[in-house]
Design a protein around this motif. Structure first.
Motif, PDB file in Angstrom:
ATOM      1  N   LYS A  79      19.678 -30.006 -18.800  1.00  0.00           N
ATOM      2  CA  LYS A  79      18.868 -30.245 -17.603  1.00  0.00           C
ATOM      3  C   LYS A  79      19.288 -31.519 -16.898  1.00  0.00           C
ATOM      4  O   LYS A  79      19.215 -31.614 -15.669  1.00  0.00           O
ATOM      5  N   LEU A  82      22.200 -30.917 -14.698  1.00  0.00           N
ATOM      6  CA  LEU A  82      21.919 -30.149 -13.488  1.00  0.00           C
ATOM      7  C   LEU A  82      21.005 -30.877 -12.521  1.00  0.00           C
ATOM      8  O   LEU A  82      20.686 -30.348 -11.473  1.00  0.00           O
ATOM      9  N   GLY A  83      20.557 -32.052 -12.885  1.00  0.00           N
ATOM     10  CA  GLY A  83      19.665 -32.760 -11.974  1.00  0.00           C
ATOM     11  C   GLY A  83      18.235 -32.258 -12.027  1.00  0.00           C
ATOM     12  O   GLY A  83      17.421 -32.619 -11.185  1.00  0.00           O
ATOM     13  N   LEU A  84      17.916 -31.432 -13.003  1.00  0.00           N
ATOM     14  CA  LEU A  84      16.540 -30.946 -13.122  1.00  0.00           C
ATOM     15  C   LEU A  84      15.656 -32.029 -13.719  1.00  0.00           C
ATOM     16  O   LEU A  84      14.445 -32.052 -13.520  1.00  0.00           O
ATOM     17  N   VAL A  85      16.287 -32.919 -14.467  1.00  0.00           N
ATOM     18  CA  VAL A  85      15.575 -34.002 -15.131  1.00  0.00           C
ATOM     19  C   VAL A  85      16.416 -35.259 -14.927  1.00  0.00           C
ATOM     20  O   VAL A  85      17.640 -35.198 -14.935  1.00  0.00           O
TER      21      VAL A  85
END
Lengths: 340, 255, 224
Positions: A79, A82-85
């Protein structure tokens, strides 16, 4: 020992030490530097380190397996890629870009764990949306969508709403949407989950295809046997830290358990002597397997047997399977050191 | 920006394929039909009744659509994790949010436009009169819907669907009372109360600005300045909310 | 949009948001001053009308229509029963508070108050309110004149209002004739007959019934 190592080689490009032969000065496609993530329990405010100080570089064109038990931090690491976190510390560079830059994902394909896609769409519509998000022209993305669905055996279901798809079929749609932009970096979270053995074989074949095209793959998995057979390198995450990293063959070479000598017609007296000397033997049909623990003892044993006129069928190094290695590494009380 | 449009298109698809929209649309048709049925007992005011019911009904139904569907829009994505695969593409969080907003606005605007077209058709057929000035009211209602949708999207960027719906409805109701709030502010006991009331006044959307139904139904056309000011105010307000919502959403972590 | 990342970015976004909001607010303020603020007579309605209007939440004209429909039903029912229409003034009051431009409500309300309840003064008050809200309405001026003529028999006032109506835009041709007649010969029975005949020709069905009743009465007094 090199002759034995030869028999242990996995398919695909050679182990890490061959890197110098193909020295490529290009930027690593994926680079993690001292990556850290700390979560805080909203109730107790206690900090929990999900990922600790992970440093890793992926080479172009390799398949890297990220292994670890549940809760080890695999998904959190992904994550963060992917830049989700957002990382609490350290950084991630994808082809030189940070995940906060959406362009870092332009040539990236991602398959989430237990994927869920827009139920109300058909696979064609979903792939069209995915392609549009990459800015791919309509004609091109429609063509690619059809090709991918064909390739993944979903052509006959192309116009059914996704809500009617089984887990395995959804997984395949997931692969399709991960490939729609012809990525150079594939990030797959549990790509084999929900697939039957045939499905898994197909995925492996697909991944080998991608690797042959120069695509770099990062996959996280529980299914070790599968990982073993296609990954160039693996990294084992334990409690958020990288316990080990290296080519499968290299990791397992260091863990040769014992050698097995399969012989014919071993006289009982010899068996008794062997047992006395502390070597294990096992009778399987007409054959006897003699187990020897280390290299030195192996040489002596072979000489002894040959001199005794015993017919030696085969000598096999019974190395650890990746699974045994995995369990062993994770059972260690202290953090292991990265190999390589 | 292409990302936002792709998301908008998908949002429209998603919203339209939901049963609620069908229900609301049918309701709308029924409303217009019913108002026509009532007209004989309206003592000659049948045309007024049809127009009033049509304009008010379409505005109300479209508002309901925006609030009820909009409040769950983001939450559903996070809950079902469909957002993961989307955000892994080269699209910014704010683009995603903008796409959701646009899709929802277009859908509710289509509902209102459709019902208004129905009213115009009915009036043309039954009363042989096409009051084109209803389009002025339609324009402002569409802007109003944009503001309402922006309010819903704003709250949904940081709170649960139930609270989003509640806060949005509260803001809408308060928005209609905004002018009275100003009146009360001038009656305020202390300057502190006056200042606070005024502050609240400026924060709320002044929804009465978009309400020209009372005049178009009596044949009074909407002044161009009203249209221009209404559109400009609405757009500025929408931008304000969407910028804030985008910034909030940009910071969200997808656990 | 990369400007929006980081703590400074959140602050910047809120500031930007605030600026847009302020812009919207200033725009609206300038528009209101341009429009001269709220019309004065609305404030007159505040003490009584406030809750009715606000409860309608932007849908005032529909609420007015619903109240109108119920008023019609109320009238129709009582017409068949006891011919008592005590509430009509109150209901028409609400209708017109919700929709101040609803001309027919003022007219019908005043009509019933004058003719059925025999309270022409209340009728005239209702019409006065209507004229304040709709100063350009020839109809309201005309109907006020009409009420003065047949209700309070105040022929001078009638003449005044007919004249006013004849000066307002959109009036039909007969308005001028009535203005002329009343100015010349106030107190003419023939005039009253003409006025009622107009209602018989063009009023709503209830008003037409009343007109026929009045005409019969007037014809009966001929020669007295």
């Amino acid at each position: 020992m090199s002759t034995f190592r030869d028999t242990l080689k996995t398919q695909g490009p050679g182990p890490a030490s061959d890197r110098s032969i193909h020295a490529v000065p290009a930027l690593p496609l994926l680079r993690l530097e001292s990556l850290r993530k700390t979560y805080r329990d909203p109730m107790t405010l206690k900090p929990f380190m999900a990922v600790r100080d992970v440093t890793l570089e992926l080479e172009r064109g390799e398949i890297f397996g990220l292994l670890g038990p549940n809760g080890a931090g695999k998904t959190t690491t992904i994550k963060m890629l992917l830049g989700l976190v957002r990382p609490s510390g350290g950084r991630v560079l994808i082809d030189g870009r940070e995940p906060s830059d959406p362009d870092s994902r332009r040539k990236l394909g991602y398959l989430p764990e237990n994927p869920c896609f827009y139920d109300h769409l058909t696979p064609l519509e979903y792939l069209d949306l995915s392609g549009a998000l990459f800015g791919i022209a309509r004609q091109v993305r429609q063509r690619r969508a059809n090709d991918l669905l064909e390739r993944l055996g979903l052509a006959s279901h192309a116009r059914k709403p996704l809500r009617k798809f089984s887990k395995g079929m959804t997984q395949r749609v997931g692969l399709a949407q991960a490939l729609i932009n012809e990525p150079t970096l594939l990030i797959l979270d549990e790509p084999m989950s929900g697939l039957d053995p045939i499905g898994r074989a197909e995925v492996k074949a697909l991944l080998r295809e991608q690797r042959a095209r120069g695509v770099t793959v990062l996959m996280s998995s529980h299914v070790l046997a599968e990982t073993e057979s296609i990954c160039n390198r693996v990294g084992i995450l334990k409690d958020g830290a990288l316990a080990e990293v290296g080519a499968v063959s290299a990791l397992l070479a260091s863990g040769v358990r014992e050698w097995e000598i399969a012989v014919d017609r071993l006289p009982d007296a010899v068996v008794a002597t062997l047992l006395e000397a502390g070597h294990a033997t096992e009778r399987i049909g007409a054959r006897t397997l003699v187990r020897v623990a280390d290299g030195e003892a192996l040489q002596r044993m072979l000489r002894t047997l040959v001199d005794s006129g015993v017919f030696i069928h085969s000598v096999e190094a019974r190395r650890e399977t990746l699974e045994e290695h995995f369990v062993r590494v994770l059972g260690r009380p202290e953090r292991g050191e990265a190999v390589s | 920006m292409t990302g936002a449009f792709a998301i908008a298109q998908n949002t429209i698809r998603e919203v339209v394929r939901q049963r609620m929209v069908l229900v609301l649309a049918l309701f709308g048709v029924a409303l217009v039909a019913a108002s026509q049925v009532l007209s004989p007992i309206a003592l000659g005011e049948g045309r007024k009744v049809v127009t009033d019911f049509g304009l008010a009904g379409s505005s109300l139904l479209a508002t309901l659509l925006a609030v009820m569907l909009g409040s769950n829009l983001l939450h559903k994505e996070l809950e079902r994790r469909t957002i993961y695969a989307v955000m892994a593409k080269p699209i910014r969080r704010s683009e995603f949010l903008l796409g959701k907003f646009m899709g929802l606005w277009v859908t509710s605007a289509a509902l209102v436009a459709g019902m208004t077209a129905m009213v115009l058709a009915l009036l043309s057929i039954v009363y042989r009169d096409t009051p084109w000035l209803l389009l002025g009211s339609l324009t402002l209602t569409v802007v109003e819907l944009g503001v309402i949708t922006a309010v819903v999207v704003f709250f949904s960027s940081f709170t649960t669907p139930a609270l989003t719906a509640f806060f949005a409805m509260a803001t809408i109701v308060a928005g209609h009372f905004a002018d009275d709030l100003l009146y009360f502010a001038t009656q305020g006991a202390s300057p502190w109360i006056t200042r606070t009331t005024e502050a609240v006044y400026w924060l709320l959307p002044h929804l009465e600005l978009f309400n020209v139904r009372g005049q178009v139904v009596h044949g009074i056309a909407v002044a161009p300045e009203r249209l221009a000011f209404g559109a400009a105010y609405g757009l500025l307000y929408m931008i304000a909310l969407l910028v804030a919502a985008g910034a909030i959403f940009e910071r969200r972590e997808f656990r | 949009m990369t400007l929006l990342r980081g703590r400074g970015g959140l602050f910047a976004a809120l500031v930007a948001s605030g600026i847009f909001l302020a812009g919207a607010g200033m725009l609206q303020r300038s528009y209101r001053t341009q429009q001269g603020g709220r019309p004065a007579d609305e404030l007159l309605y505040y003490p009584s009308g406030i809750w009715v209007r606000q409860a309608a939440l932007g849908y005032e004209t529909v609420a007015a229509d619903i109240a109108w429909l119920r008023a019609i039903q109320y009238y129709g029912e009582h017409r068949l029963n006891d011919q008592r229409y005590d509430m009509i003034g109150h209901v028409m009051g609400i209708v017109t508070e919700l929709d101040p431009r609803f001309t027919e409500a003022y007219v019908f309300g005043a009509f019933v108050l004058a003719q059925e309840l025999r309270q022409p003064q209340r009728g005239l008050e209702l019409l006065e309110r209507g004229m304040r809200a709709n100063p350009e309405s020839w109809r309201l001026a005309f109907e006020t004149g009409f009420l003065h003529y047949v209700g309070t028999k105040n022929y001078q006032a009638a003449a005044r209002y007919f004249t006013r109506a004849s000066r307002l835009p959109g009036h039909p041709e007969y308005v001028e004739r009535f203005a002329a007649f009343t100015n010349q010969r106030a107190g003419n029975r023939g005039m009253a007959i003409l006025l009622w005949k107009r209602i018989e020709a063009s009023g709503n069905k209830y008003m037409q019934d009343v007109a026929r009743r009045e005409l019969k009465r007037l014809e009966a007094t001929e020669g007295i």
